[in-house]
Scaffold this active site. Structure first.
Site, mmCIF file in Angstrom:
data_model
loop_
_atom_site.group_PDB
_atom_site.id
_atom_site.type_symbol
_atom_site.label_atom_id
_atom_site.label_comp_id
_atom_site.label_asym_id
_atom_site.label_seq_id
_atom_site.Cartn_x
_atom_site.Cartn_y
_atom_site.Cartn_z
ATOM 1 N N LYS A 93 0.837 -1.212 0.000
ATOM 2 C CA LYS A 93 0.000 0.000 0.000
ATOM 3 C C LYS A 93 0.869 1.259 0.000
ATOM 4 O O LYS A 93 0.707 2.132 -0.857
ATOM 5 C CB LYS A 93 -0.930 0.016 1.228
ATOM 6 C CG LYS A 93 -1.836 -1.206 1.338
ATOM 7 C CD LYS A 93 -2.776 -1.119 2.523
ATOM 8 C CE LYS A 93 -2.082 -1.187 3.866
ATOM 9 N NZ LYS A 93 -1.540 -2.525 4.222
ATOM 10 N N ARG A 153 -9.870 0.546 8.281
ATOM 11 C CA ARG A 153 -9.468 -0.829 8.622
ATOM 12 C C ARG A 153 -10.585 -1.572 9.344
ATOM 13 O O ARG A 153 -10.411 -2.751 9.683
ATOM 14 C CB ARG A 153 -8.233 -0.794 9.515
ATOM 15 C CG ARG A 153 -6.913 -1.014 8.781
ATOM 16 C CD ARG A 153 -5.784 -0.845 9.789
ATOM 17 N NE ARG A 153 -4.572 -1.534 9.446
ATOM 18 C CZ ARG A 153 -3.521 -0.970 8.848
ATOM 19 N NH1 ARG A 153 -3.558 0.281 8.478
ATOM 20 N NH2 ARG A 153 -2.428 -1.670 8.622
ATOM 21 N N ARG A 213 11.743 -5.714 5.463
ATOM 22 C CA ARG A 213 11.672 -4.287 5.816
ATOM 23 C C ARG A 213 12.129 -4.078 7.259
ATOM 24 O O ARG A 213 12.781 -3.089 7.565
ATOM 25 C CB ARG A 213 10.250 -3.755 5.635
ATOM 26 C CG ARG A 213 10.175 -2.257 5.928
ATOM 27 C CD ARG A 213 8.843 -1.652 5.565
ATOM 28 N NE ARG A 213 7.768 -2.171 6.402
ATOM 29 C CZ ARG A 213 6.481 -1.865 6.236
ATOM 30 N NH1 ARG A 213 6.118 -1.056 5.262
ATOM 31 N NH2 ARG A 213 5.578 -2.377 7.031
ATOM 32 N N ARG A 258 11.570 -0.895 12.073
ATOM 33 C CA ARG A 258 10.204 -0.788 12.612
ATOM 34 C C ARG A 258 9.940 -1.955 13.550
ATOM 35 O O ARG A 258 10.027 -3.112 13.121
ATOM 36 C CB ARG A 258 9.210 -0.807 11.439
ATOM 37 C CG ARG A 258 8.394 0.466 11.325
ATOM 38 C CD ARG A 258 7.515 0.415 10.133
ATOM 39 N NE ARG A 258 6.281 -0.313 10.391
ATOM 40 C CZ ARG A 258 5.237 -0.304 9.578
ATOM 41 N NH1 ARG A 258 5.283 0.401 8.472
ATOM 42 N NH2 ARG A 258 4.152 -0.979 9.864
ATOM 43 N N ARG A 309 -0.811 -9.361 13.013
ATOM 44 C CA ARG A 309 -1.349 -8.297 12.146
ATOM 45 C C ARG A 309 -2.151 -8.903 10.997
ATOM 46 O O ARG A 309 -3.197 -8.379 10.609
ATOM 47 C CB ARG A 309 -0.213 -7.431 11.600
ATOM 48 C CG ARG A 309 0.316 -6.460 12.654
ATOM 49 C CD ARG A 309 1.735 -6.038 12.380
ATOM 50 N NE ARG A 309 1.913 -5.250 11.177
ATOM 51 C CZ ARG A 309 3.104 -5.042 10.606
ATOM 52 N NH1 ARG A 309 4.203 -5.579 11.113
ATOM 53 N NH2 ARG A 309 3.196 -4.292 9.529
HETATM 54 P P1 B4P Z 1 3.487 -1.971 2.421
HETATM 55 O O1 B4P Z 1 2.300 -2.840 2.253
HETATM 56 O O2 B4P Z 1 3.600 -0.771 1.550
HETATM 57 O O3 B4P Z 1 3.419 -1.690 3.957
HETATM 58 P P2 B4P Z 1 2.478 -0.682 4.748
HETATM 59 O O4 B4P Z 1 1.712 0.209 3.882
HETATM 60 O O5 B4P Z 1 3.365 0.007 5.676
HETATM 61 O O6 B4P Z 1 1.410 -1.601 5.525
HETATM 62 P P3 B4P Z 1 1.243 -1.984 7.033
HETATM 63 O O7 B4P Z 1 -0.159 -2.491 7.098
HETATM 64 O O8 B4P Z 1 2.311 -2.889 7.473
HETATM 65 O O9 B4P Z 1 1.488 -0.718 7.948
HETATM 66 P P4 B4P Z 1 0.637 0.538 8.405
HETATM 67 O O10 B4P Z 1 1.619 1.614 8.506
HETATM 68 O O11 B4P Z 1 -0.558 0.777 7.557
HETATM 69 O O12 B4P Z 1 4.886 -2.718 2.135
HETATM 70 C C1 B4P Z 1 5.597 -3.547 2.979
HETATM 71 C C2 B4P Z 1 6.992 -3.894 2.413
HETATM 72 O O13 B4P Z 1 6.889 -4.664 1.208
HETATM 73 C C3 B4P Z 1 7.862 -2.710 2.054
HETATM 74 O O14 B4P Z 1 9.134 -2.883 2.637
HETATM 75 C C4 B4P Z 1 7.987 -2.727 0.535
HETATM 76 O O15 B4P Z 1 9.249 -2.287 0.082
HETATM 77 C C5 B4P Z 1 7.779 -4.181 0.188
HETATM 78 N N1 B4P Z 1 7.104 -4.341 -1.107
HETATM 79 C C6 B4P Z 1 6.025 -3.657 -1.541
HETATM 80 N N2 B4P Z 1 5.671 -4.080 -2.784
HETATM 81 C C7 B4P Z 1 6.545 -5.083 -3.123
HETATM 82 C C8 B4P Z 1 6.697 -5.917 -4.290
HETATM 83 N N3 B4P Z 1 5.891 -5.828 -5.337
HETATM 84 N N4 B4P Z 1 7.682 -6.818 -4.281
HETATM 85 C C9 B4P Z 1 8.544 -6.926 -3.226
HETATM 86 N N5 B4P Z 1 8.461 -6.153 -2.100
HETATM 87 C C10 B4P Z 1 7.470 -5.239 -2.058
HETATM 88 O O16 B4P Z 1 0.086 0.133 9.859
HETATM 89 C C11 B4P Z 1 0.934 -0.112 10.974
HETATM 90 C C12 B4P Z 1 0.107 -0.278 12.253
HETATM 91 O O17 B4P Z 1 -0.568 0.977 12.580
HETATM 92 C C13 B4P Z 1 -1.058 -1.288 12.204
HETATM 93 O O18 B4P Z 1 -0.620 -2.596 12.474
HETATM 94 C C14 B4P Z 1 -1.992 -0.732 13.296
HETATM 95 O O19 B4P Z 1 -1.554 -1.080 14.582
HETATM 96 C C15 B4P Z 1 -1.854 0.767 13.162
HETATM 97 N N6 B4P Z 1 -2.888 1.356 12.280
HETATM 98 C C16 B4P Z 1 -2.662 1.957 11.070
HETATM 99 N N7 B4P Z 1 -3.819 2.374 10.522
HETATM 100 C C17 B4P Z 1 -4.812 2.023 11.391
HETATM 101 C C18 B4P Z 1 -6.228 2.144 11.359
HETATM 102 N N8 B4P Z 1 -6.874 2.709 10.324
HETATM 103 N N9 B4P Z 1 -6.951 1.663 12.406
HETATM 104 C C19 B4P Z 1 -6.342 1.098 13.465
HETATM 105 N N10 B4P Z 1 -4.998 0.936 13.539
HETATM 106 C C20 B4P Z 1 -4.222 1.386 12.524
#
Ligand code: B4P
Length: 190
Positions: free
Chosen positions: A14, A89, A128, A134, A146
């Site tokens: 994302k 979410r 990552r 992180r 998660r």
């Molecule tokens: P991403 O999928 O981009 O990770 P993200 O957006 O950070 O998602 P995540 O759900 O983990 O975290 P968030 O900050 O939203 O990519 C992950 C990795 O994959 C990267 O290193 C990237 O380089 C690699 N990658 C991507 N595409 C690739 C490909 N095609 N091939 C190879 N590698 C690839 O949330 C973190 C925490 O915050 C949650 O657990 C929760 O506790 C809280 N939170 C956030 N929003 C919330 C909400 N709305 N409600 C309640 N809690 C919330």
């Protein structure tokens, strides 16, 4: 106005794909994960509350994230549209978002749902974790929690957007550029 929900499990890409979409469409990026991490880094009361949930891989309470998004929407009235990344979410978050957007007559245009195998998600997040430090990416049991929380509380959102004709499933496996191309092919039709 183009309002996109970028959806998918942790590690689906994302945040990665949001960077492409910002450049291509000039949209405002709203990532609740990034906003929460900024609050933690600044040592605010909200950040302290959020930290205990995030460390365990649990969701932060709805009222906290909805309040954050409400403030951001109020402060960004003159934009072309938003990319909501990691929000909503839960179904309650989706309903609150609809209410906020309907006040301005600018509803969600589409929900782009990235689909990725579980083992690939774990591999990406562990990788990552080594680079970014992180805490929630460094422990396989937290990552698995998660993914479980996503399956229980977040996945049902597909059934919220589907009847509205707004759900678009996208293959999230493969190169970052190929996936960006698949997203753009859907967005041009919205
Ligand atoms: P991403 O999928 O981009 O990770 P993200 O957006 O950070 O998602 P995540 O759900 O983990 O975290 P968030 O900050 O939203 O990519 C992950 C990795 O994959 C990267 O290193 C990237 O380089 C690699 N990658 C991507 N595409 C690739 C490909 N095609 N091939 C190879 N590698 C690839 O949330 C973190 C925490 O915050 C949650 O657990 C929760 O506790 C809280 N939170 C956030 N929003 C919330 C909400 N709305 N409600 C309640 N809690 C919330």
């Amino acid at each position: 106005m183009l309002n996109l929900v970028l959806f998918g499990p942790p590690g689906a890409g994302k945040g990665t794909q949001a960077e492409f979409l910002i450049k291509s469409y000039g949209l405002e990026h709203l990532s609740t994960g990034d906003l929460l991490r900024s609050e933690i880094a600044a040592g605010t009361k909200l950040g302290l509350e959020a930290k205990s949930f995030m460390e365990k891989g649990e969701l932060v309470p709805d009222e906290v994230v909805i309040g954050m998004i409400k403030t951001k929407l109020e402060n960004n009235k003159a934009v072309k549209g938003f990319i909501f990344d990691g929000f909503p979410r839960t179904v309650d978050q989706a309903k609150a978002l609809d209410n906020l957007l309907n006040e301005n007559g600018t509803p969600i245009s589409g929900m782009l749902s990235l689909e990725v195998d579980k083992q690939e998600l774990i591999n990406r997040l562990m990788k990552r974790g080594e680079i970014s430090g992180r805490p929630d990416d460094q422990d396989q049991s937290v990552i698995e929690n998660r993914i479980n929380v996503y399956n229980q509380k977040t996945l049902p959102l597909i059934e919220y957007y589907k009847p509205q004709g707004k759900h678009f499933g996208i293959n999230g496996m493969g190169s970052i550029e190929d996936i960006a191309g698949r997203l753009e092919a859907v967005i041009t039709k919205l």
